[in-house]
Write an enzyme that holds these catalytic residues in place. Structure first.
Site, short mmCIF file in Angstrom:
data_model
loop_
_atom_site.label_atom_id
_atom_site.label_comp_id
_atom_site.label_asym_id
_atom_site.label_seq_id
_atom_site.Cartn_x
_atom_site.Cartn_y
_atom_site.Cartn_z
N GLY A 122 2.07 -11.69 12.99
CA GLY A 122 3.69 -11.58 12.92
C GLY A 122 3.64 -10.45 14.04
NE ARG A 279 -0.81 1.93 0.00
CZ ARG A 279 -1.60 1.37 0.85
NH1 ARG A 279 -2.46 2.04 0.51
NH2 ARG A 279 -1.40 0.11 1.15
CG HIS A 451 12.88 4.04 -38.48
ND1 HIS A 451 12.01 5.24 -38.06
CD2 HIS A 451 12.29 3.96 -39.50
CE1 HIS A 451 11.41 5.74 -38.24
NE2 HIS A 451 11.43 4.71 -39.56
P1 FAD Z 1 2.76 -4.37 1.11
O1 FAD Z 1 2.02 -4.52 0.03
O2 FAD Z 1 1.49 -3.51 1.90
O3 FAD Z 1 2.31 -5.75 1.86
C1 FAD Z 1 3.13 -5.79 3.57
C2 FAD Z 1 1.98 -7.65 4.04
O4 FAD Z 1 2.49 -7.27 5.37
C3 FAD Z 1 0.60 -7.42 3.13
O5 FAD Z 1 0.39 -8.64 3.12
C4 FAD Z 1 0.36 -7.53 5.23
O6 FAD Z 1 -0.93 -8.01 5.60
C5 FAD Z 1 1.09 -7.85 5.47
N1 FAD Z 1 1.42 -7.57 6.85
C6 FAD Z 1 1.61 -6.14 7.43
N2 FAD Z 1 1.72 -6.59 9.23
C7 FAD Z 1 1.72 -7.92 9.43
C8 FAD Z 1 1.95 -8.97 10.88
N3 FAD Z 1 1.73 -8.36 11.38
N4 FAD Z 1 2.23 -10.29 10.10
C9 FAD Z 1 1.67 -10.30 9.42
N5 FAD Z 1 1.32 -10.09 8.44
C10 FAD Z 1 1.55 -8.24 8.15
N6 FAD Z 1 3.10 0.81 -6.49
C11 FAD Z 1 4.11 0.49 -8.12
O7 FAD Z 1 5.36 0.62 -7.81
N7 FAD Z 1 3.85 0.25 -9.16
C12 FAD Z 1 2.30 1.06 -8.83
O8 FAD Z 1 1.69 0.52 -10.14
C13 FAD Z 1 1.69 1.14 -7.74
N8 FAD Z 1 -0.17 0.86 -7.90
C14 FAD Z 1 -0.55 0.62 -6.70
C15 FAD Z 1 -1.81 0.98 -6.88
C16 FAD Z 1 -2.95 1.29 -5.72
C17 FAD Z 1 -4.90 0.91 -5.63
C18 FAD Z 1 -2.03 1.60 -4.24
C19 FAD Z 1 -3.05 1.08 -2.80
C20 FAD Z 1 -0.64 1.05 -4.45
C21 FAD Z 1 -0.18 0.54 -5.11
N9 FAD Z 1 0.73 1.24 -6.00
C22 FAD Z 1 1.83 0.74 -6.51
C23 FAD Z 1 2.16 1.03 -4.23
C24 FAD Z 1 2.81 -0.52 -3.67
O9 FAD Z 1 1.24 -1.16 -3.60
C25 FAD Z 1 3.12 -1.00 -2.53
O10 FAD Z 1 4.30 0.33 -2.78
C26 FAD Z 1 4.40 -2.11 -2.11
O11 FAD Z 1 2.75 -3.20 -2.11
C27 FAD Z 1 5.13 -1.95 -0.08
O12 FAD Z 1 5.13 -3.27 -0.96
P2 FAD Z 1 5.23 -3.66 1.23
O13 FAD Z 1 5.85 -5.68 0.69
O14 FAD Z 1 6.13 -2.80 1.90
O15 FAD Z 1 3.93 -3.42 1.51
P1 NAD Z 2 -0.05 10.10 -3.23
O1 NAD Z 2 0.45 11.19 -1.87
O2 NAD Z 2 0.25 10.46 -4.40
O3 NAD Z 2 -0.98 12.05 -3.09
C1 NAD Z 2 -2.30 12.64 -2.64
C2 NAD Z 2 -2.61 13.96 -2.68
O4 NAD Z 2 -3.51 13.75 -1.75
C3 NAD Z 2 -2.06 14.24 -2.86
O5 NAD Z 2 -1.82 15.19 -4.35
C4 NAD Z 2 -1.92 15.55 -1.56
O6 NAD Z 2 -2.19 16.48 -1.86
C5 NAD Z 2 -3.85 15.16 -1.93
N1 NAD Z 2 -4.15 15.33 -0.41
C6 NAD Z 2 -3.56 14.77 0.58
N2 NAD Z 2 -4.49 15.75 2.07
C7 NAD Z 2 -6.17 16.06 1.63
C8 NAD Z 2 -6.92 16.62 1.64
N3 NAD Z 2 -6.75 16.61 2.65
N4 NAD Z 2 -8.03 16.77 0.80
C9 NAD Z 2 -7.38 16.91 -0.98
N5 NAD Z 2 -6.54 16.04 -0.43
C10 NAD Z 2 -5.70 16.16 -0.04
O7 NAD Z 2 -1.11 9.33 -2.68
P2 NAD Z 2 -1.60 8.28 -3.31
O8 NAD Z 2 -2.19 8.65 -3.94
O9 NAD Z 2 -2.62 8.04 -2.10
O10 NAD Z 2 -0.96 6.91 -3.10
C11 NAD Z 2 0.07 6.80 -1.86
C12 NAD Z 2 0.83 6.15 -2.42
O11 NAD Z 2 0.78 5.20 -3.06
C13 NAD Z 2 1.92 6.68 -3.13
O12 NAD Z 2 2.97 7.22 -2.55
C14 NAD Z 2 1.68 5.90 -4.51
O13 NAD Z 2 3.58 6.11 -4.84
C15 NAD Z 2 1.60 4.54 -4.47
N6 NAD Z 2 1.17 4.71 -5.53
C16 NAD Z 2 1.81 4.13 -6.46
C17 NAD Z 2 1.26 4.06 -8.11
C18 NAD Z 2 2.12 3.56 -9.19
O14 NAD Z 2 3.45 4.05 -9.28
N7 NAD Z 2 1.69 4.16 -10.02
C19 NAD Z 2 -0.12 3.63 -8.37
C20 NAD Z 2 -0.51 4.23 -6.98
C21 NAD Z 2 -0.35 4.44 -6.14
#
Ligand code: FAD
Ligand code: NAD
Length: 477
Positions: A122, A279, A451
């Protein structure tokens, strides 16, 4: 004739698909556009969260924790087993099945709510027109009154450690290892780094985490971060702070990582290296040059407190805009925007977004940290209750960590709840509910808690704010 919609959502992650469902529920003619293809080569909804984020990582965390318990903790309960072994392909296949069920569930919900799905890329054009490019390159232009941009985020890449998804992987590659690595390096001691380190460490991998900052989990309450560092180190994670990666060399399926720390230049060799350094927003080919939507200085789509962009009728939500990159934040923004498009008054309380790191024990937080409040000059009273004094935690053999309640010293209003411990994600939500209703620590202390329950630790921490905890000696004021 192009089709006309009330709302078109670009991206079907937890932000986009929730916004689309909500908009349809509110009677708006809604479409959602998604381009992501899952492992089976078909369009998969649910975004990062369902496909390669929250859910698959938690599936691996739960599997690996069960292995760890069988291996390490069963004996204390008197349970003996034969040799405990982990079949990694089965663990990964289970995770894939959960992803398939959930993404299929979202597709069913989209259909059941009457949302039209367009498969493809999109792009917002001028005048609130949206172009969809299908996988075969064909395009169509849709007309709409409102657009919600929900394109999400992707991993940050760093030049010294280019990802090949084989030896050097990002968070997506790290969810698909087919065997337990002997030695694992992780760049970044953030949320992803700590969760994925935990998965593989529990399965026997020697894990080294290289973190550029000198401070561990700087955004978390200092007392909690200190406890987390102590516990995770005891679990075997080698966390090197102030470590700056300068280069990597891949040879014979191993990677040597060069880095500098306070002691000078060093090098370590691993079987796998996970790069988890944050990210960044996805905006590639999302906006036509004349769309009128502006970006902020960090490359996120600029929005106001209600997720409105610089173009009337165009909104943006989730990871592609400012604020925490969390699935629940994205979803709630989606609901708020759908409500506002439907003409309702809706807002979001950005001060009360809980955040959880799913290590064991979990680390969960809502509201302000003690250090942030001190920096703002706010006088506070603090109550802490350790799980070591909780009967329920003892029964479960899960006593690491504590609950911390921070209240305003003048008004007693709860300003922050921070938990490191068993079921911290669930406990902190109780704190969030109390805070949303403007609870004082005394209010929480006066409530009746079941509890034995882990939530009694929240009750006792609230009582400890004024020095009235029952099951622990109170600090002299
Ligand atoms: P996204 O989930 O990234 O979705 C965006 C969607 O848009 C994708 O499907 C993509 O394909 C689509 N898209 C992009 N551009 C276009 C386009 N031009 N046209 C059509 N489609 C498009 N968050 C938590 O709260 N709890 C967690 O435990 C947690 N664990 C995580 C673990 C990992 C390993 C990672 C990587 C992230 C985690 N997160 C967690 C973060 C969470 O996944 C994101 O914050 C969340 O998915 C963001 O939602 P969103 O809808 O903004 O984007
Ligand atoms: P983050 O921002 O949590 O951690 C990245 C870490 O990498 C930081 O501590 C930073 O100082 C370090 N860093 C950055 N550049 C570096 C370098 N060149 N060398 C060494 N260390 C470096 O990011 P993330 O762990 O990649 O997660 C990305 C996002 O996804 C987060 O914003 C988080 O909110 C989301 N996420 C959430 C969950 C959850 O809610 N449980 C789980 C996974 C991811």
């Amino acid at each position: 004739m192009s089709q006309k919609f009330d709302v078109i959502v670009i991206g079907a992650g937890p932000g986009g698909y929730v916004a689309a469902i909500k908009a349809a529920q509110l009677g708006l003619k809604t479409a959602v556009i998604e381009k992501y293809k899952g492992k089976e080569g078909k369009t998969a909804l649910g975004g990062t969260c369902l496909n390669v984020g929250c859910i698959p990582s938690k599936a691996l965390l739960d599997s690996s924790y069960k292995f760890h318990e069988a291996h390490e903790s069963f004996k204390i309960h008197g349970i003996s087993t034969g040799e405990v072994a982990m079949d990694v392909p089965t663990m990964v296949a289970r995770k894939d099945q959960i992803v398939k069920n959930l993404t299929g569930g979202v597709a069913a919900l989209i259909k059941a709510n009457g949302v039209t799905l367009f498969e493809g890329h999109g792009k917002l054009l001028a005048g609130k027109k949206v172009e969809v490019t299908a996988a075969d390159g064909s395009t169509q232009v849709l007309d709409t009154e409102n657009v919600i941009l929900a394109s999400g985020s992707k991993p940050v890449e760093i030049p010294p450690a280019p990802v090949d998804q084989d030896v050097i992987v990002d968070s997506t590659g790290a969810l698909d290892f087919q065997s337990v690595p002997g030695k694992l390096g992780v760049i970044g001691a953030g949320v992803i780094g700590l969760e994925l380190s935990s998965v593989w460490a529990r399965l026997g991998t020697e894990v080294t985490v290289l973190e550029a900052m000198d401070k561990f989990l700087p955004a978390v309450d200092e007392q909690v971060a200190k406890e987390a560092h102590k516990i995770l180190t005891k679990q075997g994670l080698k966390i090197l702070l102030g470590a700056r990666v300068t280069g990597t060399e891949v040879k014979d399926k191993q990677v040597t990582v060069k880095f500098t720390d306070a002691e000078g230049e060093k090098a370590l060799t691993f079987d796998k290296l996970i790069v988890a350094v944050g990210r960044r927003p996805v905006t590639t080919d999302l906006l036509a040059a004349d769309s009128g939507v502006t970006m902020d200085e960090r490359g996120f789509i600029y929005v106001d407190d209600y997720c409105a962009t610089s173009v009337p009728g165009v909104y943006a939500i989730g990871d592609v805009v400012r604020g925490a990159m969390l699935a629940h934040k994205a979803s709630e923004e989606g609901v708020m925007v759908a409500e506002r498009i439907a003409g309702h008054k809706a807002q979001m309380n950005y001060d009360l977004i809980p955040a959880v790191i799913y290590t064991h024990p979990e680390i969960a937080t809502v509201g302000k940290t003690e250090q942030a409040l001190k920096a703002e000059g706010v006088a506070v009273n603090v109550g802490v209750f350790p799980f070591a004094a909780s009967g329920r935690a003892m029964a479960a053999n899960d006593t690491a960590g504590f609950v911390k309640v921070i209240a305003d010293a003048k008004t007693d209003r709860v300003l922050g709840v921070h938990v490191i411990g068993p079921s911290a994600a669930e406990l902190v939500q109780q704190g969030a509910i109390a805070m949303e209703f403007g609870s004082s620590a005394e209010d929480l202390g006066m409530m009746v808690f079941s509890h034995p329950a882990l939530s009694e630790a929240l009750h006792e921490a609230a009582l400890a704010v004024s020095g009235h905890a029952i099951h622990i000696a109170n600090r002299k004021k």
